[in-house]
Design a protein around this motif. Structure first.
Motif, PDB file in Angstrom:
ATOM      1  N   ASP A   1      -1.129  -2.017   1.584  1.00 33.29           N
ATOM      2  CA  ASP A   1       0.283  -2.203   1.919  1.00 33.29           C
ATOM      3  C   ASP A   1       1.151  -1.705   0.760  1.00 33.29           C
ATOM      4  OD1 ASP A   1       2.099  -4.921   3.529  1.00 33.29           O
ATOM      5  OD2 ASP A   1       2.747  -2.945   2.870  1.00 33.29           O
ATOM      6  N   ASP A   2       1.477  -0.421   0.783  1.00 31.87           N
ATOM      7  CA  ASP A   2       2.251   0.177  -0.304  1.00 31.87           C
ATOM      8  C   ASP A   2       3.721  -0.197  -0.256  1.00 31.87           C
ATOM      9  OD1 ASP A   2       0.317   3.238  -0.201  1.00 31.87           O
ATOM     10  OD2 ASP A   2       0.020   1.398  -1.335  1.00 31.87           O
ATOM     11  N   LYS A   3       4.198  -0.709   0.884  1.00 38.08           N
ATOM     12  CA  LYS A   3       5.620  -1.021   1.026  1.00 38.08           C
ATOM     13  C   LYS A   3       6.073  -2.116   0.066  1.00 38.08           C
ATOM     14  CE  LYS A   3       5.965   0.286   5.904  1.00 38.08           C
ATOM     15  NZ  LYS A   3       6.264  -0.180   7.279  1.00 38.08           N
ATOM     16  N   PHE A   4       5.172  -3.003  -0.310  1.00 41.56           N
ATOM     17  CA  PHE A   4       5.513  -4.116  -1.185  1.00 41.56           C
ATOM     18  C   PHE A   4       4.740  -4.068  -2.506  1.00 41.56           C
ATOM     19  CE2 PHE A   4       6.588  -5.607   3.065  1.00 41.56           C
ATOM     20  CZ  PHE A   4       7.797  -6.258   2.878  1.00 41.56           C
ATOM     21  N   ALA A   5       4.189  -2.902  -2.849  1.00 39.04           N
ATOM     22  CA  ALA A   5       3.302  -2.816  -4.010  1.00 39.04           C
ATOM     23  C   ALA A   5       4.029  -3.008  -5.333  1.00 39.04           C
ATOM     24  CB  ALA A   5       2.582  -1.465  -4.006  1.00 39.04           C
ATOM     25  N   VAL A   6       5.271  -2.522  -5.414  1.00 34.94           N
ATOM     26  CA  VAL A   6       6.018  -2.598  -6.671  1.00 34.94           C
ATOM     27  C   VAL A   6       6.695  -3.961  -6.780  1.00 34.94           C
ATOM     28  CG1 VAL A   6       7.767  -1.509  -8.117  1.00 34.94           C
ATOM     29  CG2 VAL A   6       6.422  -0.124  -6.522  1.00 34.94           C
ATOM     30  N   LEU A   7       6.412  -4.700  -7.847  1.00 33.02           N
ATOM     31  CA  LEU A   7       6.948  -6.049  -8.025  1.00 33.02           C
ATOM     32  C   LEU A   7       8.281  -6.008  -8.774  1.00 33.02           C
ATOM     33  CD1 LEU A   7       3.722  -8.036  -8.991  1.00 33.02           C
ATOM     34  CD2 LEU A   7       4.738  -7.702  -6.728  1.00 33.02           C
ATOM     35  N   PRO A   8       9.150  -6.994  -8.517  1.00 34.97           N
ATOM     36  CA  PRO A   8      10.450  -7.023  -9.193  1.00 34.97           C
ATOM     37  C   PRO A   8      10.346  -7.579 -10.608  1.00 34.97           C
ATOM     38  CG  PRO A   8      10.258  -8.902  -7.733  1.00 34.97           C
ATOM     39  CD  PRO A   8       9.017  -8.075  -7.516  1.00 34.97           C
TER      40      PRO A   8
END
Length: 621
Positions: free
Chosen positions: A464-471
């Motif tokens: 699931d690359d849509k949520f891979a980058v964390l804030p």
């Protein structure tokens, strides 16, 4: 409880497919075997010799089923279909499972050229597959510049002579058969040239066009001769861009792979009529414990069960142990002999090496981009983010900010928005919307907790690359209660990211932030304050827009569909004319009569429905 040992004793010594299931009766693995008896028993023997992935699968097997087939080829076909249908957890899966794009030339009297993802037996000609929709549309655009073939859906039989030429005729991309500008014979000749071009017979096509050009010049038809000259020039320029191979290979696919850790890139090069015309790449995950041949075999089965065109030859980088079986399967799909093999020497081996090099390059780029997206030392240049870090006492300025807002009316159709700002600027491609699923009623705290849980559960999934980058910082539209609710779930999920609440004043304008149990005031003229105000407004806008869409859908369905005499056509006409349910409700009888498709009876039905509802409500109060 299923007695697996007893079932293992009853396995037949015949070819077939076996289906492994977990305790929830979900299919977790599908495989084929020449002997079901020997293959399935191997999973439950000598588990110490199994790779960790296989051991994990076996530990989850609560039951298994099998289907006997007449041959290993039938088993392979059934295996492909079952994997495609069920997408089991422990099988290698292509990430996108896409339908490949094709160019379609229709079988109409005046054929059209079209983009399509579906290949059906309707008499049309299909060309492809292509690796991307962009490649198809670019090719169609080039073809229409060279050959004025139509792409519209006008029924020429009915409209002939009744319409004027469109813009495409005037810019040379259509010959306007709908207006009689070209005879059917001339138009069919253009379509034949297009087919010849797409078949890769450009050399033959150029020779034919040169003959036509000479004939037109001899007949003093210089305008037609000039058009043919331009077509020839365009085709020759396009041919120069294609890689021409020394050997006339016909239609060949070349498949190679590259590996790095748990990722594998499989790349396919398409050679058509001796020319390299396109390529396609797939990234496979969780492959570190598998042999190259095992990965290649799993890929080929899924890949060629999807595509509609099967080439005459498939060149492989490494042996799979199933080349003969794959050849028989693909030959059956193609309708003529297909050879699947690993070349040992010559130009074909050089081609495989070239594809392998490209696969390595693609994989390295994919990993580099992934690492770049996920690394925490991103450079912050936005001064507002730097001010924000100072105000909150953060170790470093936050590069990525995610803001959340809940929208509902007394708990009705609760939705949430997630807006993303990176380096002080909105990143709309990362915006997300959530429809609240587990909370009923106006419970903002629980709704927000559900959203945060779903967001960070997605981030843990490798596919699931849509949520891979964390804030770097989470912003919540709300106060102490909202912040504490989020901190609670983040603690349970072992996620360590700072959380701020965005609070408003009495006029519903941004006031400041809630952080670490207290309120942080920001100077109204500061860049940090303006950034937070903008983010809060954007989160609210994005949430309320989604809520209105869902609300209007529900209201439209529940109210207008209940009115006698109002079907889909009149419902659309009413909404188009008035713009909203509220305006329909407040309309006069005369205003309702003026709507297209309405008559006195249906207008009265709508008017009485809303006004009767109002009267009954007043009486009830």
């Amino acid at each position: 409880m299923v007695d697996l040992q007893q079932k293992l004793k009853l396995l037949p010594d015949e070819p077939g497919v076996y289906i492994m299931k977990n305790d929830k009766n979900e299919i977790i693995y599908v495989g084929k075997a020449v002997s079901l008896k020997n293959r399935v028993r191997q999973y439950f023997q000598n588990s110490k010799n199994h790779p960790p992935k296989v051991r994990a699968m076996v530990n989850n097997i609560a039951d298994f089923e099998y289907i006997i087939t007449d041959s290993e080829l039938e088993a392979l076909i059934l295996e492909c279909n079952l994997i495609k249908e069920n997408r089991p957890k422990y099988n290698i899966l292509l990430r996108d499972d896409k339908n490949y794009p094709y160019i379609r030339i229709t079988s109409e009297k005046y054929p059209r050229i079209m983009f399509t993802r579906k290949v059906v037996k309707d008499g049309s000609k299909y060309y492809g597959p292509y690796s991307s929709a962009y490649a198809v549309r670019e090719t169609i655009d080039v073809i229409r510049k060279m050959f004025p073939i139509r792409s519209c859906n006008i029924d020429i039989e009915k409209k002939a002579g009744k319409i004027r030429e469109c813009l495409y005729y005037h810019i040379g991309k259509c010959s306007a058969p709908c207006t009689g500008r070209i005879s059917q014979e001339e138009y069919q000749k253009i379509c034949e040239d297009v087919s010849m071009f797409l078949d890769g017979k450009q050399d033959k096509l150029i020779d034919m066009l040169k003959e036509e050009m000479k004939l037109a010049a001899d007949n003093l038809d210089f305008e037609r001769a000039a058009r043919l000259r331009d077509q020839i020039s365009a085709i020759e320029k396009l041919m120069e861009k294609q890689k021409v191979l020394k050997l006339d290979m016909g239609d060949v696919d070349v498949v190679a792979l590259a590996r790095n850790g748990n990722r594998t890139c499989v790349q396919v090069f398409f050679i058509r009529k001796g020319k390299l015309v396109d390529r396609d790449s797939h990234i496979l995950k969780d492959t570190e414990e598998m042999e190259d041949g095992e990965i290649m075999a799993a890929f080929l089965k899924q890949y060629y069960s999807e595509v509609s065109f099967i080439p005459r030859e498939v060149l492989l980088m490494c042996p799979t142990g199933e080349e003969e079986l794959l050849s028989r399967w693909l030959s059956e799909r193609r309708g003529s002999k297909v050879k699947v093999f690993v070349p040992k020497r010559g130009e074909k081996l050089d081609l495989v090496k070239m594809v392998k090099n490209n696969a390595e390059e693609t994989l390295n780029k994919t990993i580099a981009l992934s690492n770049s997206d996920k690394k925490k030392d991103r450079v912050v240049t936005d001064k507002a983010s730097i001010e924000l870090a100072d105000a909150l006492g953060l170790e470093k300025p936050p590069y990525r900010l995610e803001a959340y807002d809940i929208s509902n009316i007394q708990g009705y159709e609760s939705v949430a928005s997630m807006v993303v700002f990176e380096d002080g600027r909105p990143k709309k491609s990362d915006y997300r919307r959530f429809k609240i699923k587990t909370v009923s009623g106006p419970d903002d705290y629980s709704s927000m907790q559900e959203v945060i849980i779903r967001r960070f559960e997605h981030s843990k999934r490798e596919d699931d690359d849509k949520f891979a980058v964390l804030p770097d910082l989470i912003l919540i539209d709300g106060g102490h209660g909202h912040v504490n609710a989020i901190l609670e779930v983040l603690k349970d999920m072992k996620v360590d990211i700072p959380v701020c609440g965005m609070v408003k004043d009495d006029k519903h304008k941004t006031r400041g932030l809630i952080y670490m149990g207290g309120e942080v005031g920001l100077p109204i003229t500061s860049r940090a304050f303006k950034l937070i105000a903008r983010i809060q407004e954007e989160a609210h806008r994005f949430a309320i827009t989604y809520h209105r869409v869902l609300r209007d859908k529900a209201v439209t369905k529940s109210i207008l569909d209940d009115i006698i005499g109002i079907g889909e056509a009149r419902k659309k006409a009413l909404l188009s004319h008035f713009g909203s349910i509220e305006k329909i409700k407040n309309a006069t009888l005369d205003e309702l009569k003026k709507v297209k498709g309405m008559n006195s009876k249906t207008a009265l039905s709508v008017y009485e429905y809303f006004h009767r509802q109002g009267v009954e409500k007043d009486k009830g109060d």
